[in-house]
Structures are given as C-alpha cells and as structure tokens.
Design an enzyme around this catalytic site. Structure first.
Site, PDB file in Angstrom:
ATOM      1  N   ALA A 128       0.518  -1.240   0.040  1.00 35.00           N
ATOM      2  CA  ALA A 128      -0.139   0.079  -0.649  1.00 35.00           C
ATOM      3  C   ALA A 128       1.001   1.464  -0.213  1.00 35.00           C
ATOM      4  CB  ALA A 128      -1.504  -0.212   1.306  1.00 35.00           C
ATOM      5  N   CYS A 148      -5.374  -6.851   4.759  1.00 34.74           N
ATOM      6  CA  CYS A 148      -6.688  -6.173   5.869  1.00 34.74           C
ATOM      7  C   CYS A 148      -8.034  -7.382   5.042  1.00 34.74           C
ATOM      8  CB  CYS A 148      -7.154  -5.169   5.824  1.00 34.74           C
ATOM      9  SG  CYS A 148      -6.091  -3.568   6.142  1.00 34.74           S
TER      10      CYS A 148
END
Lengths: 479, 479
Positions: free
Chosen positions: B18, B52
């Site tokens: 990310a 996640c």
C-alpha cells in the site's frame, strides 16, 4: 435547610409531543412538584410519539401503534405533570400571563395562568387550497391521529390505487409504505426530481430507484384538483354510503390519475397562529424566533421549540424551518434544562437528514448548490462513485457522494449521499466536519474506521474530499 | 517550452504494498518518466494488495485471491514503474545514496543508486521465541504469501482443530474465518479479555459474543511452547511424510490445546532492520520517525510510510505504531505528492479502528482508560446502552457506547462501541469530533442523521455525549 419558601411557579406547556414533553420532563427532573407545577395541553389523543415512525406503521414494518409512543399520558401524569389531552389552546394572553384552552370534545373553555410558558405547537401539513382537498380518502400524516385515520381508510378501501402528492421525505417514505401494502403507487411531484432536499443530479438517482421498485414517478407536475364523487366503479357503493364526497383521483395541469386514496406529503408549515395572534416574533418561514437558549426573542418567560420554530443554519448563517423529531427532542431538552435552573443552548443545525426507500439510503447535510448560490457562496462541486465496503467483500454496494466546498477557502459546504446499506449514516462524518468548520483538504486525512466489511481503504467520503480538495487547489492555481 | 532539461532523477521504493506503491503511483501521476525514473523492490510475489482482506479470503467470503489485489505488477509496469518482484533490499548505503538488493530466487545481488528513497517495508508478525514456532502448520497472516501458505495448509490438513494465538483484530477475524471453514477454534489470549484495543469492560462484550459463536476463548493465557511431531493420531501419517516437525498443539502455563493448525495473531512489529542498520531514527515502538510530510526526520531525500513508521496520536500527543492499510494508503499519497513536487501532509491519527466477528461490530477511537492514565489525563468515563435504529423499527439491535471525556475541560478523549449492524461506523462521528477537539457538551447538539431505520431520535453517540457532559459538569460542581 432553606426555610424561606418561594412561591411555587407554574409552567404551562402547549403541545404534548417531542419538544413540549421533553421540556416538561427535563424541567420536572430538575425541579420537583413542590417547586414547579407543570400543566401541559395537547389537542390530540397522544403524547411523546414518533411522528417519523408513522410511514413504517402504515407500511406494516411497525405493527403496534403504541410502540411509536415513547411516553404515555399516564407516565407523564405519574411524574406530576398535569396533562390535559384533547384540549386545544385557543388564545395566548401575554400581558395577563395566561392561556385560554378549549376541551375539544365538550367545547368548554377556561383560562390557565402561567409563570413560564413553552410553545411547542408543532407544524401542520400543507393542504392544497383546491376543490376536494378535504374529501374522505385524502390524508396528511403529521400526527398519530392522522396515521390512524389513514390506516382506517386503507382498511376500508377496496381499490388499490394510491397517489402520493409530494416527493420529499414523507412522500417518498409513504410511497414505500403503500407499495409494501400492495398498492399501485403514483407519486406526483412538483419538482424536476424527487427529494428536493438534494440537488437534482442526486435526486435523479432516487427517481431511478423508485421506478425500480414499481413506483410511478411523475415529476414537474402540479396537482390542480382532487376529484371526488362516485365516478370510480370500485368505489361506487362506498362513496354513496359516505354521502358522496370521496376521493377518486387527482388532476394535474395535463393529466388525471385515478386514486382510491391520496396521501399529502407536500410539506408542513409551523403551527404558529396562536403565537402570531399574540404578537410573538416570527421568521420568514413563519416559525417562532428564539435565542440560543430557545427563549422566544424578547420574551423572558416564554420558550419555544420543535416544529414551530426556526433554527439557525450554521452553514448559511440564515434561519430555516426544519421539522424533525431529533431537533424537537434537543430543543425540549435545552428548554427544560433552562426552566429547571440549569444552562443549555442549542447552537443551530447543519441540515442533516437521512431517509430510506426500500434498500436505498438517501442522506444530505449542509448546503445544496442552490442554497450556496442563494447565500452568495461560490463553491466547487464534485461527485464520486465508490462502494460501501471493500470492493472484494461480499455485498459491497455502489454509493454516490457529492461534495460542495467553498471556492478558495475549501471549507466544506455540504454533502449528499445516495446508496444502499451503509450509505446513509456516513453523512454524519460530514455533519461533524461542517460543525467543526473543516476544509475538504483537512477531511482528506480524517482517521475514519476502516476494515473490509465496513469501507474501502479510502472511505467514500474521503474520496469525495480528495477530489473536492484537488478542485479547490486547481481553482486556486488558476486565479 | 523549458529547454534547460534537468537530469532525470531516480526514485527507489522499498516495499510493493500500500504505502510504497501508492507513493510510486502518485509520484508518477505528477511526474512523467522523462522527469522521474521509479524503481520499486518487493520481496514477495504481489503488489498493492489488501492485507486486511486476508481473513475474509481464508474464511471463504472472498473466493478469488486476485480480488484482494488493487493493482497488479503488470499495471504498475504499464505506468513506467520498474517493479522488481521477489527482490529483497538487504542494505541501505545512505552516504552512497544506493541500496543493495538480492534476487530471492537466484541469490544475485546488485546495487541501485537513488536520488530519492521511499521506505515502505511494512511490518512483520511477531513470532513467539519458543520451540516449535517455525513448525509446519504454524502461520502468520501478514502478507498474501502468508495467506496462501495458510490456505495450502488448511486444504492439506485432515484435522479440524485450530488454535489462534492472540485476540486482537487479526486473531478475532481469523477465529471467525476458521469457524466459517468448519474448524473447532480456540483463541489463546494473553490479556484478560479479547480486543485489548478496547477497555476490558468492552472487550468482555466481544468475549461473550465469540463464545456465542462457538469459539473457545481462553484469556490470561500465555503460550509457552508449540508442540510438534507425531503425537497426534490424526496427523500421524502426515507428520511422518513431512519429516516430523509439524504442529500438534500449543501449551500454556497450565494447559495444553491440541491443534492441527495454529495461526499467530499476536501483533506485528515495524520491519525496520534495514533502516536501523543504516542509522535512521526509530521511535520507542521500533518504527521510523518522520515529519509531517512523511520525510524521515533529518533526511532530506528519504520518506517512509505505512506499517514501518510511527504516527503521531493527536489525542495523546505521543507517537504510536498503528499498522493499518488506510493509514498506509494515506502516507503513500502524501509521500508521492511531495516527491512529485506538490504539497501534502499527514497530520496524525486519532486511533480509529473497526472490526467484525460474524455480526458483531467492534469499534474504537481515541484513548482507552489506560492510555489516558499513561499520558497523565484525568477523565470521566460513561457507558450507555442504546439501539441501532428507533426501538420500534424492525431489527433494531442493542449497542453499547463507552465515552471518555477529559476531567474539567470535557474534551472528548475516546469512544468504544460494540454492537450489531450499524454500530461500527458510528465511531466515525467520534473520530471527526476528536480531530476537531470537541467537548462532550458540544457533541450533545451535533446534527446527526436521524430517521427510524437509521437511529433512535437521540443517536447512541449523542446519548453517551449527554451522559459524559453531565458527568463532567457534576465533577466541576463538586470541585
């Protein structure tokens, strides 16, 4: 012990719903019956009920009317509030500090004096001033009594055609309620799209969703006449029984819509005839004007709250009329605290509202484009598409977020959201940001809750804020 | 036209998830390949994926691993980012402005020089330092590669007993994933209640819900040893095939829990060995320290973001390590903007997190009681029960909200929420209020979205704010 007893004061409350009874209850919490006598007048049969729940009761989601009642007359009386139901206040005598009340059933009238007065007379639905507007089968849905009357009509009506006049929150929620009851529903709307509390480009999304539910949406249409009489075959017998004046349709400028029942959802006006007659200050929307403590301006011992007052819009800086139970409850709390000897204020609103049509969630806060124009604010407007959850997570559903930020300063002016599950309450992020005076740029780094079942890694509101902030910067660099 | 061409600069990015790839992408958006060369090193097989999302992939809610990947290596390469997968950076030479990288498969090493450097090395799961921790069948779930390895184990394992070590977000989500796959799940937790990011009185609600799901929750238990070998009958053949070192259980101070698979969810630490070796500044939690522009403190041409940095907690004023994709993405955006010649800052966090165990939603923001104590803040703490919707509306579900407000000032310090649908994202209201520095009293009049399907007339957060504000006032009047 304090031996110097002061005279027991009398508080009179006009209106037995959210604002009035919240004020009475909070005042009672702070002052016992030996200090404060409380008399409350209510025209109808009910107290402290959720008018906002009426569409769900009519639609069958709520089966028991009494569940809409937060506190019954008996409960209020048990707390030493002298509650007089079916009693309408017909006159305020400010100089004499007294109100005249009439028993609705017997017609008897009497005066009651007060030391402190709370006006919580609510709002009344706008009834179109046209032939047939009072016919049987034409219903407003403002009070529990209204809701009961509508349900009685629905149960006694053989036809299955309903027309809802107006496509605001009430109109849209009532359309869903009637669809849920198996009616063919037509919504006749004066505006170019439903939900005029949104900009038309967002209202358009509501339009599409309503048609998807089988609701016939007729925009740009003004009802000019309500048809009554025995013209409808299915209603023939019934209308004769009732003596003839029963609704059978509505007429607009260019069409006619047959109807077995008509629901009026064209908005409400503050119920301030009493206040006006007494010379109390009213605002441009006909609502009472109060100060921050909810005291009627210029009147030391009179408070007002709920649907009969105007509230300060913190974003535009102007007064608005926003009839909404959540405000009414807050007003009542503030009024009761102040009457009870405490200190509380209601600073104003930012104009937040959420609504639901089947699984469509509709939310807004702050200013629409036309509001911003009206108050002289230049703005950047952006619209983004995102999803309610991480794109890969089951049941992620699309969401459209529109954001307005002030030109140059970048200050957030308003947000509108249309989507499915998880869309509506996201508007609270913007409601708090508006209250705090945040800019779109500041919002881009808000630490919002993230996990795949709840949000994409960039929450849709953050995506909108990023785009709005970029547009504000772009504008800045151009001039 | 600008004819004085400057030398093309090279940006080196360490870490392809990310933060790193957001930085690379944003820098590329602002500067084309003629101005900026971008080289990115990633140790694993994947880029820009949602770590996640791993629990939902393991649990079967997400069936296709590739859906967790926001942008593939090919997509990055198509945007002129020289992405080198399976390539691990083994050394930073700050004086020489170069990094040494090793091809994981061939072992070949080479140096690459940089003008600007982004460190986005992420975090690594804490592995207990005990016998058996590296046995087959013991899994972390930090990377997609980890997730794939766990899935391979699950598919190749005959037994149905899983032990999850740790009861934070990852542990709790993995427990649900394994329950969904039909495992008998035991969670072994060092703390007194699961979710140590909540106060224990709120964690207790999670505990009850987990047991309701059939998860065996073992609190106050420290894993001292991981059992391996061929002791388990069901694993007998398999463990012989594998050569013996396969997990068959975990041992705590006083008990033994048989296990066919063990998932480690005891948290992560910043992956900063490289940075430490190079002498870059690390904080008390082992994460890199940056300024507001995400530049490594004292290093003009080095930025860092994501799970390898510490972030400023705006409520406590102290640095924390919060590994969370949403922060990593924001960091990357800020870094890329600054490297691309724009201006952006990351002001810090308030510590918001949401999570879900089946239909239980768990949220928190700001400080817990022990955080407040630790930083010397005295506070009032209140807990209220409310519902997600108007009480009369179908599927209104209970919700518990705990709120901490500072003693005397009333400033909001933190909110924790446990409930069902609609509970989790309500924490955003508090996250924005914390960012804005609001008091509980100010929060009582927030104009939050209200309609019966979305909220009681007083939103649960407002109910908590009212109680907290009253308690702050009460405290004030006492002294």
């Amino acid at each position: 012990m304090n031996m110097s007893r002061t005279r027991r004061e009398r508080l009179v409350v006009i209106g037995g719903d959210a604002a009035g009874m919240s004020a009475a209850s909070q005042a009672r919490r702070l002052k016992g019956p030996d200090e404060l006598e409380i008399v409350a007048f209510e025209r109808g049969h009910f107290t402290s009920y959720s008018a906002c729940g009426i569409p769900y009761w009519v639609g069958g989601d709520v089966t028991d009317r009494d569940r809409l009642i937060a506190r019954t007359p008996e409960e209020h009386r048990a707390r030493d509030i002298d509650l007089r139901l079916r009693t309408e206040v017909t006159e305020l005598d400010l100089d004499g500090q007294r109100v005249r009340a009439r028993d609705v059933d017997t017609g008897e009238e009497s005066w009651t004096s007060y030391d402190k007065l709370v006006i919580a007379t609510g709002a009344r639905p706008i009834r179109p001033d046209m032939p047939g507007a009072d016919a049987a089968g034409v219903h407003g849905v403002q009070t529990l009594d209204d809701g009961q009357a509508l349900l009685d009509t629905l149960e006694g009506t053989r036809g299955r055609r309903a027309v809802v006049v107006g496509a605001g929150y009430i109109g849209v929620e009532m359309a869903e309620a009637l669809i849920n009851r198996g009616y063919d529903v037509t919504v006749v709307n004066r505006g170019s799209e439903p939900m005029s509390t949104l900009d038309p480009d967002m209202g358009c999304l509501v339009h599409e969703a309503m048609e998807g539910l089988g609701i016939t949406m007729v925009n740009d249409a003004e009802v000019t006449k309500i048809l009554t009489g025995d013209g409808g075959t299915s209603l023939l017998e019934r209308s004769r029984e009732l003596g003839g004046s029963r609704v059978r349709g509505v007429v607009t400028q260019d069409r006619e819509f047959p109807a077995d029942v008509v629901v009026l959802g064209i908005g409400v006006r503050p119920e301030t005839a009493l206040a006006k007659a007494a010379g109390l200050p009213l605002g441009p929307h006909g609502g009472l004007l109060t100060d921050r403590s909810m005291r009627v301006r210029g009147h030391e011992n009179i408070w007002a709250g709920g649907d009969c007052v105007e509230v300060l819009d913190l974003v535009s800086g102007q007064d608005r009329h926003i009839p909404l139970g959540t405000h009414a409850n807050k007003h009542g709390q503030v009024i009761g605290t102040n009457i009870g000897g405490g200190y509380a204020t209601f600073p104003g609103v930012v104009g937040t509202a959420v609504s639901k049509v089947c699984d469509l969630e509709i939310a807004r806060t702050g200013l629409r484009e036309k509001d911003a124009h009206r108050v002289g604010l230049r703005f950047e407007s952006v619209t983004i598409e995102s999803t309610s959850r991480a794109g890969y997570y089951p049941n992620a559903s699309p969401m459209t977020v529109k954001m307005l930020a002030e030109h140059r300063t970048g200050r957030l002016l308003g947000v509108q959201i249309v989507g499915r599950e998880g869309a509506g309450k996201r508007v609270d992020i913007a409601a708090v940001a508006l209250t705090a005076g945040m800019t779109a740029e500041q919002m881009t780094t808000l630490d919002l809750g993230y996990a795949p079942p709840f949000s994409p890694v960039w929450d849709p509101v953050l995506v909108a804020a990023r785009k709005a902030a970029a547009q504000v910067r772009g504008t800045l660099s151009r001039g």
